[in-house]
Design a protein around this motif. Sequence first.
Motif, PDB file in Angstrom:
ATOM      1  N   ARG A  77       0.753  17.782  -3.206  1.00  0.00           N
ATOM      2  CA  ARG A  77       1.836  18.856  -2.857  1.00  0.00           C
ATOM      3  C   ARG A  77       3.182  17.982  -3.278  1.00  0.00           C
ATOM      4  O   ARG A  77       3.985  18.692  -3.680  1.00  0.00           O
ATOM      5  N   THR A  87      -5.440  13.394  -2.289  1.00  0.00           N
ATOM      6  CA  THR A  87      -4.816  12.437  -1.628  1.00  0.00           C
ATOM      7  C   THR A  87      -5.334  11.112  -2.222  1.00  0.00           C
ATOM      8  O   THR A  87      -6.511  10.859  -2.390  1.00  0.00           O
ATOM      9  N   VAL A  88      -4.174  10.181  -2.495  1.00  0.00           N
ATOM     10  CA  VAL A  88      -4.812   8.717  -3.033  1.00  0.00           C
ATOM     11  C   VAL A  88      -3.872   7.842  -2.242  1.00  0.00           C
ATOM     12  O   VAL A  88      -2.821   8.091  -1.978  1.00  0.00           O
ATOM     13  N   ALA A  89      -4.574   6.932  -1.839  1.00  0.00           N
ATOM     14  CA  ALA A  89      -4.063   5.774  -1.115  1.00  0.00           C
ATOM     15  C   ALA A  89      -4.374   4.430  -2.022  1.00  0.00           C
ATOM     16  O   ALA A  89      -5.669   4.519  -2.219  1.00  0.00           O
ATOM     17  N   GLU A 131      -6.539  18.292   0.694  1.00  0.00           N
ATOM     18  CA  GLU A 131      -5.664  17.984   0.014  1.00  0.00           C
ATOM     19  C   GLU A 131      -5.973  16.723  -0.880  1.00  0.00           C
ATOM     20  O   GLU A 131      -6.142  15.897  -0.653  1.00  0.00           O
ATOM     21  N   THR A 152       0.968  -1.206  -0.107  1.00  0.00           N
ATOM     22  CA  THR A 152      -0.071   0.000  -0.012  1.00  0.00           C
ATOM     23  C   THR A 152       0.943   1.139   0.061  1.00  0.00           C
ATOM     24  O   THR A 152       1.858   1.184   0.504  1.00  0.00           O
ATOM     25  N   ASP A 153       0.326   2.280  -0.697  1.00  0.00           N
ATOM     26  CA  ASP A 153       1.101   3.429  -0.609  1.00  0.00           C
ATOM     27  C   ASP A 153       0.230   4.697  -0.632  1.00  0.00           C
ATOM     28  O   ASP A 153      -0.982   4.514  -1.051  1.00  0.00           O
ATOM     29  N   MET A 154       0.455   5.809   0.176  1.00  0.00           N
ATOM     30  CA  MET A 154      -0.222   7.068   0.037  1.00  0.00           C
ATOM     31  C   MET A 154       0.457   8.180  -0.725  1.00  0.00           C
ATOM     32  O   MET A 154       1.535   8.324  -0.421  1.00  0.00           O
ATOM     33  N   LEU A 155      -0.110   8.908  -1.449  1.00  0.00           N
ATOM     34  CA  LEU A 155       0.440   9.977  -2.322  1.00  0.00           C
ATOM     35  C   LEU A 155      -0.573  11.225  -2.285  1.00  0.00           C
ATOM     36  O   LEU A 155      -1.668  11.162  -2.019  1.00  0.00           O
ATOM     37  N   HIS A 156       0.093  12.504  -2.163  1.00  0.00           N
ATOM     38  CA  HIS A 156      -0.383  13.743  -1.927  1.00  0.00           C
ATOM     39  C   HIS A 156      -0.124  14.499  -3.046  1.00  0.00           C
ATOM     40  O   HIS A 156       0.998  14.677  -3.692  1.00  0.00           O
ATOM     41  N   ALA A 169      -8.067   4.635  -2.671  1.00  0.00           N
ATOM     42  CA  ALA A 169      -8.816   5.636  -2.085  1.00  0.00           C
ATOM     43  C   ALA A 169      -8.590   6.874  -2.343  1.00  0.00           C
ATOM     44  O   ALA A 169      -7.482   7.245  -2.339  1.00  0.00           O
ATOM     45  N   TYR A 170      -9.705   7.775  -2.933  1.00  0.00           N
ATOM     46  CA  TYR A 170      -9.496   9.073  -3.585  1.00  0.00           C
ATOM     47  C   TYR A 170     -10.147   9.945  -2.569  1.00  0.00           C
ATOM     48  O   TYR A 170     -11.375  10.046  -2.600  1.00  0.00           O
ATOM     49  N   ALA A 171      -9.170  10.878  -2.349  1.00  0.00           N
ATOM     50  CA  ALA A 171      -9.636  11.986  -1.219  1.00  0.00           C
ATOM     51  C   ALA A 171      -9.458  13.432  -2.038  1.00  0.00           C
ATOM     52  O   ALA A 171      -8.318  13.576  -2.419  1.00  0.00           O
TER      53      ALA A 171
END
Lengths: 301, 301
Positions: free
Chosen positions: B37, B115-117, B113, B31-35, B74-76
């Motif tokens: 910024r 953010t995608v996980a 912001e 799993t990874d989380m990207l932002h 997951a799309y925020a």
Amino acid sequence: MDERAALALLEGELHPAGDDAAVVDGLVVTTDMLHERTDFPSGTTRYTAGWRSVGASLSDVAAMGASATAAVAAYAAPEFREEELLAFVRGARDVCKGVDGEYVGGDLDGHDEFTVATTAIGRTDDPVPRSGARPGDAVCVTGTLGRSAAALELFRRGAREDDPDARERANELFRFEPRIAAGRALAPHATAMMDSSDGLARSLHQLAEASDCGFAVDAADVPIDDAVRSVSESEAEALERATTFGEDFELVATLPEAELEAVREAVDVPLSRVGTVVESDDGITVDDEALADRGYTHGED
Amino acid sequence: MDERAALALLEGELHPAGDDAAVVDGLVVTTDMLHERTDFPSGTTRYTAGWRSVGASLSDVAAMGASATAAVAAYAAPEFREEELLAFVRGARDVCKGVDGEYVGGDLDGHDEFTVATTAIGRTDDPVPRSGARPGDAVCVTGTLGRSAAALELFRRGAREDDPDARERANELFRFEPRIAAGRALAPHATAMMDSSDGLARSLHQLAEASDCGFAVDAADVPIDDAVRSVSESEAEALERATTFGEDFELVATLPEAELEAVREAVDVPLSRVGTVVESDDGITVDDEALADRGYTHGED
């Protein structure tokens, strides 16, 4: 667009639509993202946050009638503090252990707001959809409803009155047991199933839409948690919270009435029959009054 | 604590430590989380963001030598715009399609912001660890290095000069092919493997630590992407970027020298031999000069 409208939009693009988790190749997969501001009230420990965020994904696995295989979490925060990280991992691991799943770690990431994204994976050859409820089926709920509504009230009290006991009790209420074992026991009998994470009212509306049916619920049979009674002014307020607040992660299932007793014996937690599946024209009612489609929508926060 | 220190701290708590993905029950999970910024420069389309974020997790699956089964995201975002959401999902789906995996959807969530996980799941009965490199093995890299460094430069130019062509080219460079097929072909031969997401320099240091070995790299053999040459002032600058910038998601693998030609024929992308595994006392060198452990650390952003 709020979250529900966006999800509806994506139904045409995504596979499969509607259920609590996707099913591919015998695997059940589900993911969630939680944020400090909207999901972890002030006073929530990192142990509780780890437990609850991983538990929320495990609940979606349970709702498919699957066993729990593994879970991961991506943890994002402005800074990484040793004791917080270790507490988070312990919470994540403990909730997995309780359902015979394995917490296998994840990712760490710098971010302004404490944010957690979790994914849980389960296995089933026979996933329970939301779409199979038939008029005459009994509709049941595991455990009790209103724990999270009560926890939120206690977190508020903890912050307002600097009351450590209220905070501790709130944290306990926030750490729910994902209903994996109950979901496994329900699966061979359930005609439709989902979790109550958006509240019983919204769950019933979603099941009704997927199954093209209605529901007749008896208020007296809704299993209201004592904790939410103790923070409510009246029984009506407790019922309202138990029905619409959500975030409780119990299972809502429909099953043939004739199988109810056998299922009750097989399930490891109390199973309350709260009503009966009716024709869709008869709508969704509690004590013969229409039950509004209200509950927790993340996009509205 | 930065991300590396935090990860080191968790090694005692998590299982398994160090590899690109966890392995449980024949499944590989990562799993990874990207932002926005830190991970999606201004000008990154949502199609590219969907592709790249899911691709980053698929790259970790590839690094284990596993096939790709499924991915979720997951799309925020502060708001859900129809065209953005659909573009994101198309990107996520297309990158999965290219590696015979299935994009099975995810979660939507309101957040300040973008953010995608992402989580990817693969299968292998024989995962390739980071710990098996032996002195004498050849060390190889798939594809080319420096695409993401070049993309970042082009995104900057696109923003500064309002240059749509630079932006389009940057987006293309950002959409990499996860090396699932190459990883499958390498797996039976590789003694150690990981992806180059933190840069070749850091990958070599991590492999060296896990395998207790050193590396002797020939600068002339590092496969520098033409795109990073075209935005660099000199060959030395291009090499530096290709070696340390990271975010390229190629595979770095060690394998017995005698198997190199067979592997090259089996792998569907160019495979460059960049050097040789040496004893740990000999350190990690490029053209006999020590290679510093520099690269991309998310926590430092």
